[in-house]
Scaffold this active site. Structure first.
Site, short mmCIF file in Angstrom:
data_model
loop_
_atom_site.label_atom_id
_atom_site.label_comp_id
_atom_site.label_asym_id
_atom_site.label_seq_id
_atom_site.Cartn_x
_atom_site.Cartn_y
_atom_site.Cartn_z
N ASP A 80 0.82 -1.21 0.00
CA ASP A 80 0.00 0.00 0.00
C ASP A 80 0.85 1.26 0.00
OD1 ASP A 80 -2.31 -1.44 -0.08
OD2 ASP A 80 -2.81 -1.21 2.03
N ASP A 155 -3.56 10.44 4.80
CA ASP A 155 -3.77 11.33 5.93
C ASP A 155 -2.71 12.41 6.03
OD1 ASP A 155 -1.54 9.81 6.94
OD2 ASP A 155 -2.91 8.43 7.92
N ASP A 184 -1.21 14.06 21.81
CA ASP A 184 0.04 13.65 21.17
C ASP A 184 0.06 14.07 19.71
OD1 ASP A 184 0.91 12.51 23.50
OD2 ASP A 184 0.84 10.44 22.80
N LEU A 199 -7.42 4.55 12.19
CA LEU A 199 -8.06 3.39 12.80
C LEU A 199 -7.34 2.99 14.08
CD1 LEU A 199 -10.20 1.13 12.55
CD2 LEU A 199 -8.51 -0.18 11.23
#
Length: 297
Positions: A80, A155, A184, A199
Site C-alpha cells: 500500500d 492522511d 500527542d 483506525l
C-alpha cells in the site's frame, strides 16, 4: 483478444539502493510481469526510478510525467505504501492503477502476486471495477507564506516530537474555531486513510464513496475530545500553539518540521486517484479479509 490498454507502465517496489538480494528478487518479479503484459498485446514501459533501483532492463524507461502523458494504465507491484506514492503522482494525469500485492496488508493493492495472471487477464480485456479515491492538498503556512506543500491520499498528521510532551493545537474548520486541544497529535484522514493510522487511534471506518474526512485526535488530554466526521469540502486549519519538535507528516512519506505559529491548511485536492479492481470486487470483502472479521464464526 487484445488488451483494452495499449500502453502500460510498470512500477515496482524496491529496497534501498545496494540491497542487492531484495532488488534482484523484485527485478525477477517485474520481468515476469512485463513479459506477461507483452504477451497480452500491451506495450510496456517501466518507471525510471524502478529501473534505477532494480536494474530491470529491456523496456523503455520513462519518468512520471512522460508516463502520465503516454500511458493508459499503471501497474503497481508492491504494498500500500508503494501504491500511495504512485497514486499521488499519477492522480493529476487521470491514469488508472492496478495493484499487485507484494507487501503485507494490501488494502488498495489487492491482487495476490501468486495469482496475478489469472486475475489480470480479464481485467486487461475490460472486466474490472473502477474505484475513485479523494486526495488532500496540504500546505504549511508560516507568517503568511507557504513553506511546504504536499498531497496526501491517506492522511495529514501533526505529531509531537519523539522525546517531548504533548502538543497544543488550535483547530479551525472553514474559519470557525473547533477547539484548542492538547494531545500527542491530530490526524486528518481521507476514507482511504480510515483503515490506516486513524483506525489505530480509535477512528471509525469510512466507505470510500463518502465525500468526507475524519479528524481523529491522538491520545487527547481531554477524553471527551472524540473523532469527528467532516465534509471534505471544508478547509481545516491546524495551528501549532505549543510543543517541542513537532512535525507534519503527509501519508507518512513526506515530512515538515513545525515552528510555533505554523498553520497546516488542508483542502480537498482537485485530483482523484483511480484504482481498478477485479470484477466483483467489494470494499466489504476487503475489510473482512484484511481485518480478519468473522474468523471463528
Amino acid at each position: 483478444m487484445k488488451s483494452q490498454f495499449r500502453h502500460v507502465a510498470l512500477f515496482g517496489k524496491y529496497a534501498a539502493p545496494g540491497t542487492l538480494v531484495a532488488n534482484a528478487s523484485s527485478c525477477k518479479v517485474l520481468e515476469d510481469i512485463a513479459q506477461f503484459l507483452s504477451s497480452q498485446g500491451c506495450t510496456v514501459v517501466v518507471d525510471l526510478e524502478t529501473v534505477a533501483n532494480t536494474g530491470l532492463q529491456g523496456y523503455p524507461a520513462l519518468d512520471v510525467d512522460a508516463i502520465g502523458r503516454q500511458c493508459d494504465l499503471g501497474l503497481v507491484v508492491g504494498g500500500d505504501g508503494t501504491m500511495l506514492g504512485i497514486g499521488r503522482q499519477m492522480a493529476q494525469y487521470g491514469v488508472p492503477l492496478i495493484g499487485i500485492n507484494q507487501g503485507r496488508l494490501g488494502f488498495i493493492t489487492d491482487i495476490p502476486l501468486n495469482n496475478y495472471q489469472a486475475t489480470l487477464t480479464p481485467m486487461l480485456l475490460g472486466a474490472f471495477e473502477e474505484d475513485h479515491r479523494s486526495l488532500m492538498h496540504a500546505r504549511v503556512m508560516r507568517g503568511g507564506e507557504c513553506v511546504f506543500s504536499a498531497l496526501a491520499m491517506n492522511d495529514v498528521v501533526v505529531n509531537r516530537g519523539a522525546t517531548s510532551g504533548m502538543v497544543e493545537l488550535r483547530v479551525e474548520v472553514d474559519g470557525h474555531l473547533v477547539s484548542n486541544q492538547r494531545a500527542d497529535g491530530l490526524i486528518i484522514a481521507t476514507p482511504t486513510g480510515s483503515t490506516a493510522y486513524a483506525l489505530s487511534a480509535g477512528g471509525p471506518l469510512m466507505h470510500p464513496s463518502i465525500p468526507g474526512w475524519l479528524m481523529v485526535p491522538i491520545a487527547p488530554h481531554t477524553l471527551t475530545n472524540r473523532p469527528i466526521v467532516l465534509a471534505d469540502a471544508a478547509e481545516v486549519a491546524i495551528e501549532l500553539i505549543a510543543g517541542r519538535d513537532a512535525s507534519a507528516n503527509f501519508d507518512m512519506q513526506s515530512l515538515a518540521t513545525l515552528q510555533h505559529g505554523d498553520r497546516i491548511v488542508v483542502r480537498r485536492s482537485e485530483h482523484r486517484g483511480r484504482f481498478l479492481h477485479p470484477q466483483g470486487w467489494s470494499y466489504f470483502d476487503t475489510l473482512r479479509k484484511k481485518l480478519h472479521w468473522n474468523e471463528g464464526a
